[in-house]
Write an enzyme that holds these catalytic residues in place. Sequence first.
Site, short mmCIF file in Angstrom:
data_model
loop_
_atom_site.label_atom_id
_atom_site.label_comp_id
_atom_site.label_asym_id
_atom_site.label_seq_id
_atom_site.Cartn_x
_atom_site.Cartn_y
_atom_site.Cartn_z
N GLY A 1 -27.82 3.61 -51.59
CA GLY A 1 -26.82 4.69 -51.62
C GLY A 1 -25.61 4.32 -50.77
O GLY A 1 -24.46 4.54 -51.16
N ASP B 1 -23.51 2.07 -39.50
CA ASP B 1 -24.68 2.78 -38.99
C ASP B 1 -24.27 4.23 -38.88
O ASP B 1 -23.21 4.56 -38.33
CB ASP B 1 -25.15 2.26 -37.63
CG ASP B 1 -26.59 2.71 -37.38
OD1 ASP B 1 -27.50 2.23 -38.10
OD2 ASP B 1 -26.81 3.58 -36.53
N PHE C 1 -26.76 10.91 -51.32
CA PHE C 1 -28.02 10.34 -50.84
C PHE C 1 -28.38 11.00 -49.52
O PHE C 1 -27.64 11.84 -48.99
CB PHE C 1 -27.90 8.81 -50.71
CG PHE C 1 -26.99 8.35 -49.61
CD1 PHE C 1 -25.62 8.30 -49.80
CD2 PHE C 1 -27.49 7.96 -48.37
CE1 PHE C 1 -24.77 7.89 -48.79
CE2 PHE C 1 -26.64 7.53 -47.35
CZ PHE C 1 -25.28 7.50 -47.57
N TYR D 1 -29.22 13.07 -46.51
CA TYR D 1 -29.21 14.50 -46.17
C TYR D 1 -28.10 15.27 -46.90
O TYR D 1 -27.83 16.43 -46.57
CB TYR D 1 -29.03 14.68 -44.65
CG TYR D 1 -30.15 14.09 -43.82
CD1 TYR D 1 -31.21 14.88 -43.39
CD2 TYR D 1 -30.16 12.74 -43.47
CE1 TYR D 1 -32.25 14.34 -42.62
CE2 TYR D 1 -31.19 12.19 -42.70
CZ TYR D 1 -32.23 13.00 -42.29
OH TYR D 1 -33.25 12.46 -41.53
N SER E 1 -26.03 -3.99 -45.65
CA SER E 1 -26.94 -2.84 -45.71
C SER E 1 -27.97 -3.09 -46.82
O SER E 1 -27.66 -3.76 -47.81
CB SER E 1 -26.16 -1.57 -46.03
OG SER E 1 -27.06 -0.50 -46.22
N HIS E 2 -29.16 -2.54 -46.61
CA HIS E 2 -30.19 -2.62 -47.64
C HIS E 2 -30.45 -1.23 -48.21
O HIS E 2 -31.45 -1.02 -48.89
CB HIS E 2 -31.47 -3.23 -47.05
CG HIS E 2 -31.31 -4.69 -46.71
ND1 HIS E 2 -31.76 -5.70 -47.52
CD2 HIS E 2 -30.72 -5.29 -45.66
CE1 HIS E 2 -31.47 -6.87 -46.97
NE2 HIS E 2 -30.84 -6.63 -45.83
N LYS F 1 -16.21 13.76 -51.96
CA LYS F 1 -16.89 13.37 -50.71
C LYS F 1 -16.10 12.25 -50.01
O LYS F 1 -15.89 12.30 -48.79
CB LYS F 1 -18.33 12.91 -51.00
CG LYS F 1 -19.07 12.49 -49.73
CD LYS F 1 -20.52 12.06 -49.94
CE LYS F 1 -21.10 11.53 -48.62
NZ LYS F 1 -22.41 10.90 -48.74
N GLU G 1 -33.75 -5.62 -37.13
CA GLU G 1 -34.29 -4.38 -36.55
C GLU G 1 -33.17 -3.66 -35.80
O GLU G 1 -32.37 -4.29 -35.11
CB GLU G 1 -35.41 -4.74 -35.57
CG GLU G 1 -36.49 -3.69 -35.58
CD GLU G 1 -37.48 -3.94 -34.46
OE1 GLU G 1 -37.83 -2.97 -33.78
OE2 GLU G 1 -37.87 -5.12 -34.29
P1 IMP Z 1 -28.96 3.76 -41.12
O1 IMP Z 1 -27.50 3.81 -40.77
O2 IMP Z 1 -29.29 2.70 -42.09
O3 IMP Z 1 -29.82 3.80 -39.91
O4 IMP Z 1 -29.30 5.09 -41.94
C1 IMP Z 1 -28.59 6.25 -41.75
C2 IMP Z 1 -29.26 7.41 -42.44
O5 IMP Z 1 -28.43 8.55 -42.15
C3 IMP Z 1 -29.30 7.31 -43.94
O6 IMP Z 1 -30.51 6.80 -44.41
C4 IMP Z 1 -29.14 8.76 -44.35
O7 IMP Z 1 -30.35 9.40 -44.30
C5 IMP Z 1 -28.28 9.37 -43.26
N1 IMP Z 1 -26.89 9.37 -43.71
C6 IMP Z 1 -25.88 8.57 -43.30
N2 IMP Z 1 -24.75 8.83 -43.98
C7 IMP Z 1 -25.07 9.80 -44.86
C8 IMP Z 1 -24.32 10.47 -45.86
O8 IMP Z 1 -23.14 10.20 -46.13
N3 IMP Z 1 -24.99 11.40 -46.54
C9 IMP Z 1 -26.28 11.72 -46.31
N4 IMP Z 1 -27.04 11.11 -45.41
C10 IMP Z 1 -26.42 10.16 -44.67
#
Ligand code: IMP
Length: 205
Positions: free
Chosen positions: A19, A76, A162, A164, A15-16, A185, A47
């Site tokens: 948080g 994800d 981080f 939401y 992951s990049h 959490k 991507e």
């Molecule tokens: P991705 O999995 O990198 O596409 O990003 C998922 C996105 O979902 C994150 O950037 C957050 O905005 C949101 N997200 C995923 N898990 C959490 C969490 O535990 N708390 C708050 N937001 C989350």
Amino acid sequence: MDRKLKRGDRLVVASHNPGKVQEIQELLAPCGVDAVSAGELGLPEPEETGTTFAANSQLKALAAAEASGLPAIADDSGLEVDALGGAPGIYSARWAGKSKDFCFAMMRVHNALEQEGALTPGARRANFTCALTLAWPDGAGDTFEGKVFGTLVWPLKGTRGFGYDPMFLPDGAIETFGQMDPDTKHAISHRAKAFEQFVAACLEK
Ligand code: IMP
């Protein structure tokens, strides 16, 4: 799968998102694996072309495992809002725009809910989902999924976590994810639930 990770094994956290990397490293700490992030190894960010959380976690884990020659774990995840037909869902990160501004993303969710007339807690139901994949450099892998359900509050509460977190009040809790200390959490989150399954299936006892 028969293959297991042992204490001391090197594992890439694919992951990049700082948080997310921090949470995954905290969850991995008791397992004794040597977790290194994709960013630290200079791996490219693939991507996210999948249409499900599981497909995106698989493509991220596989890309990192193939590029590094090490096992890799990818998450994800996202927020699914019932009254918005599951949006932002797999597009949760993209709703924050190029500048990754999650105050903006949360405002977008809140405005969309207001437009739907979703003003009561019962109308503001949502869940976080996390798909976690462990992939090996030869292409083998396993995927696990966890969810946590709750309601979306406004105004935002808390500055921890981080994404939401400040608008998500998990069922049965009196604090949002943005107010909780990390251990609280980690005891109930979507990521922790997916992790429990990963640890049971993929780590040597
Ligand atoms: P991705 O999995 O990198 O596409 O990003 C998922 C996105 O979902 C994150 O950037 C957050 O905005 C949101 N997200 C995923 N898990 C959490 C969490 O535990 N708390 C708050 N937001 C989350």
